[in-house]
Design a protein around this motif. Sequence first.
Motif, PDB file in Angstrom:
ATOM      1  N   PRO A  68       1.054  -1.333   0.341  1.00 34.71           N
ATOM      2  CA  PRO A  68       0.140  -0.337  -0.177  1.00 34.71           C
ATOM      3  C   PRO A  68       1.307   1.230   0.461  1.00 34.71           C
ATOM      4  N   GLN A  69       2.072   0.883  -0.038  1.00 36.47           N
ATOM      5  CA  GLN A  69       2.942   2.062   0.078  1.00 36.47           C
ATOM      6  C   GLN A  69       2.825   3.396  -0.732  1.00 36.47           C
ATOM      7  N   PRO A  70       1.859   3.318  -2.181  1.00 35.68           N
ATOM      8  CA  PRO A  70       1.579   4.695  -2.966  1.00 35.68           C
ATOM      9  C   PRO A  70       0.746   5.397  -2.196  1.00 35.68           C
ATOM     10  N   MET A  71      -0.073   4.870  -1.926  1.00 27.04           N
ATOM     11  CA  MET A  71      -1.274   5.322  -1.416  1.00 27.04           C
ATOM     12  C   MET A  71      -0.579   6.580   0.389  1.00 27.04           C
ATOM     13  N   VAL A  72       0.238   5.700   1.442  1.00 29.66           N
ATOM     14  CA  VAL A  72       0.760   5.986   2.789  1.00 29.66           C
ATOM     15  C   VAL A  72       1.282   6.593   2.054  1.00 29.66           C
ATOM     16  N   LEU A 104       0.800   7.466 -10.802  1.00 25.46           N
ATOM     17  CA  LEU A 104       0.915   6.329 -10.386  1.00 25.46           C
ATOM     18  C   LEU A 104       0.131   5.366 -11.091  1.00 25.46           C
ATOM     19  N   ASP A 105       0.968   3.595 -10.062  1.00 23.08           N
ATOM     20  CA  ASP A 105       0.623   2.545 -11.303  1.00 23.08           C
ATOM     21  C   ASP A 105      -0.660   1.982 -12.303  1.00 23.08           C
ATOM     22  N   GLN A 106      -1.828   2.420 -11.015  1.00 20.24           N
ATOM     23  CA  GLN A 106      -3.203   2.207 -11.232  1.00 20.24           C
ATOM     24  C   GLN A 106      -3.915   3.024 -10.535  1.00 20.24           C
ATOM     25  N   GLU A 107      -5.238   2.728 -10.857  1.00 12.60           N
ATOM     26  CA  GLU A 107      -5.897   4.022 -10.229  1.00 12.60           C
ATOM     27  C   GLU A 107      -6.243   3.112  -8.495  1.00 12.60           C
ATOM     28  N   PRO A 108      -5.999   4.644  -7.921  1.00 16.58           N
ATOM     29  CA  PRO A 108      -5.810   3.633  -6.091  1.00 16.58           C
ATOM     30  C   PRO A 108      -7.227   4.433  -5.302  1.00 16.58           C
ATOM     31  N   VAL A 109      -8.226   3.514  -6.225  1.00 20.08           N
ATOM     32  CA  VAL A 109      -9.452   2.628  -5.527  1.00 20.08           C
ATOM     33  C   VAL A 109      -9.656   3.202  -3.727  1.00 20.08           C
ATOM     34  N   PRO A 110      -8.677   2.638  -3.327  1.00 26.21           N
ATOM     35  CA  PRO A 110      -9.301   2.526  -2.028  1.00 26.21           C
ATOM     36  C   PRO A 110      -8.358   4.134  -0.775  1.00 26.21           C
ATOM     37  N   GLU A 148     -10.262   8.317   1.509  1.00 29.07           N
ATOM     38  CA  GLU A 148      -9.894   8.851   2.683  1.00 29.07           C
ATOM     39  C   GLU A 148      -9.160  10.063   2.384  1.00 29.07           C
ATOM     40  N   LEU A 149      -9.132  10.991   0.782  1.00 30.70           N
ATOM     41  CA  LEU A 149      -9.154  11.527   0.352  1.00 30.70           C
ATOM     42  C   LEU A 149     -10.628  12.808   0.747  1.00 30.70           C
ATOM     43  N   ASP A 150     -11.615  11.877   0.911  1.00 30.50           N
ATOM     44  CA  ASP A 150     -13.198  12.681   1.319  1.00 30.50           C
ATOM     45  C   ASP A 150     -12.706  13.089   2.499  1.00 30.50           C
ATOM     46  N   ASP A 151     -12.548  12.045   3.257  1.00 29.80           N
ATOM     47  CA  ASP A 151     -12.327  12.506   4.765  1.00 29.80           C
ATOM     48  C   ASP A 151     -11.465  13.809   5.005  1.00 29.80           C
ATOM     49  N   ARG A 152     -10.284  13.804   4.480  1.00 32.63           N
ATOM     50  CA  ARG A 152      -9.596  14.898   4.126  1.00 32.63           C
ATOM     51  C   ARG A 152      -9.988  16.331   3.627  1.00 32.63           C
TER      52      ARG A 152
END
Length: 77
Positions: free
Chosen positions: A11-15, A34-40, A44-48
């Motif tokens: 999960p390093q990209p998200m971190v 990114l290499d792929q779409e980070p759906v998860p 987290e973005l919405d919450d922030r």
Amino acid sequence: MHLNVRSLECPQPMVEILRLLDGGQAGDVVIVHLDQEPVPLYPELDDRGWTHEVIASSCGDAACEHEVRLKLVRMTP
């Protein structure tokens, strides 16, 4: 600001993205590569208080053909 998290294992990209946003050094707009779409990442973005938009690749080079770019915009000051 651009953040390149390609080639990092999940999960390093998200971190790394959340670390940048939570650290207060991101400004109001960040372009993430990114290499792929980070759906998860999206809840987290919405919450922030950040919106996201997937940007179509337009580099014309096969090297970035599969790259996903996100434009993150801060909604709240």
